[in-house]
Design an enzyme around this catalytic site. Structure first.
Site, mmCIF file in Angstrom:
data_model
loop_
_atom_site.group_PDB
_atom_site.id
_atom_site.type_symbol
_atom_site.label_atom_id
_atom_site.label_comp_id
_atom_site.label_asym_id
_atom_site.label_seq_id
_atom_site.Cartn_x
_atom_site.Cartn_y
_atom_site.Cartn_z
ATOM 1 N N SER A 126 43.552 40.880 42.996
ATOM 2 C CA SER A 126 42.093 40.938 43.098
ATOM 3 C C SER A 126 41.388 39.849 42.296
ATOM 4 O O SER A 126 40.179 39.682 42.412
ATOM 5 C CB SER A 126 41.576 42.314 42.664
ATOM 6 O OG SER A 126 41.637 42.461 41.269
ATOM 7 N N LYS A 164 38.862 42.564 35.555
ATOM 8 C CA LYS A 164 37.785 42.217 36.484
ATOM 9 C C LYS A 164 36.737 41.364 35.761
ATOM 10 O O LYS A 164 36.718 41.259 34.539
ATOM 11 C CB LYS A 164 37.098 43.479 37.025
ATOM 12 C CG LYS A 164 37.974 44.382 37.902
ATOM 13 C CD LYS A 164 38.248 43.777 39.258
ATOM 14 C CE LYS A 164 39.045 44.750 40.134
ATOM 15 N NZ LYS A 164 40.421 44.935 39.673
#
Length: 204
Positions: A126, A164
């Site tokens: 991701s 993230k």
């Protein structure tokens, strides 16, 4: 030890001392003057040979970005600082975080002055648009706050950890992936474990 090898150790020591003292490496001209070499081209030759021996590494994308490798530190008798590897964190679906050191990693000289660092292995894709790939190991500075846009290791309310990009918005927090096929994670509360400050990739 030959005269050339002795001079190369002088070059290594000077680079190490300058990074420790100033936080950044010396220029080629400064190396030339410090170790009494006749020309900058001679310095370039020593640097190239040291890099070939695996004692020095350079970042071709940055000027003056030279640093000693762990082998280079050993060659001059300096012990590289080591940081704990605390297992695996996901760059994808969050996984349970386990804070137990599985190994210790020699810290790059450019980060030797940093405090409270640890390392995690990334699993998932991701964050690939930020250059963080599956299997990479990220170096994290422990801190409980972050600025918008920082890449962080964050804990969700379920005690799951994820890597993230962090954003604080009007009434929530957004943990944004760097891969268009993944959705952002929206949270009312978030706990920051630290900020990503470096990355290591095994090129073998």
């Amino acid at each position: 030890m030959t005269k050339t090898e002795s001079k190369q150790l002088e070059v290594l020591r000077f680079i190490h001392e300058r990074v420790q003292d100033k936080g950044y490496p010396p220029t080629v001209r400064e190396i030339c003057e410090a170790v009494n070499l006749s020309s900058t081209s001679t310095v370039h030759g020593h640097l190239a040979r040291l890099e070939k021996k695996g004692l020095l590494q350079k970042d071709p994308t940055k000027p003056r970005a030279i640093e000693l490798t762990p082998a280079g530190l050993t060659a001059i008798g300096a012990t590289p600082q080591k940081i704990p590897v605390l297992g695996v964190v996901t760059a994808g679906v969050p996984i349970l975080a386990v804070e137990e050191a599985t190994d210790y990693f020699p810290l790059p000289p450019s980060l030797q002055t940093e405090q409270d660092l640890f390392m995690l292995t990334i699993r998932g894709e991701s964050m690939i648009n930020a250059g963080i790939l599956d299997g990479d190991e990220v170096i994290i500075r422990k801190q409980s706050t972050a600025d918008n846009g920082d890449i962080v290791i964050a804990m969700t309310a379920e005690d799951e950890a994820t890597c993230k990009r962090f954003f604080k918005e009007a009434d929530h927090y957004r943990l944004q992936p760097e891969n268009d096929t993944f959705e952002p994670i929206i949270l009312n509360e978030v706990s920051i474990l630290g900020k990503v400050v470096g990355l290591y990739r095994d090129r073998m």
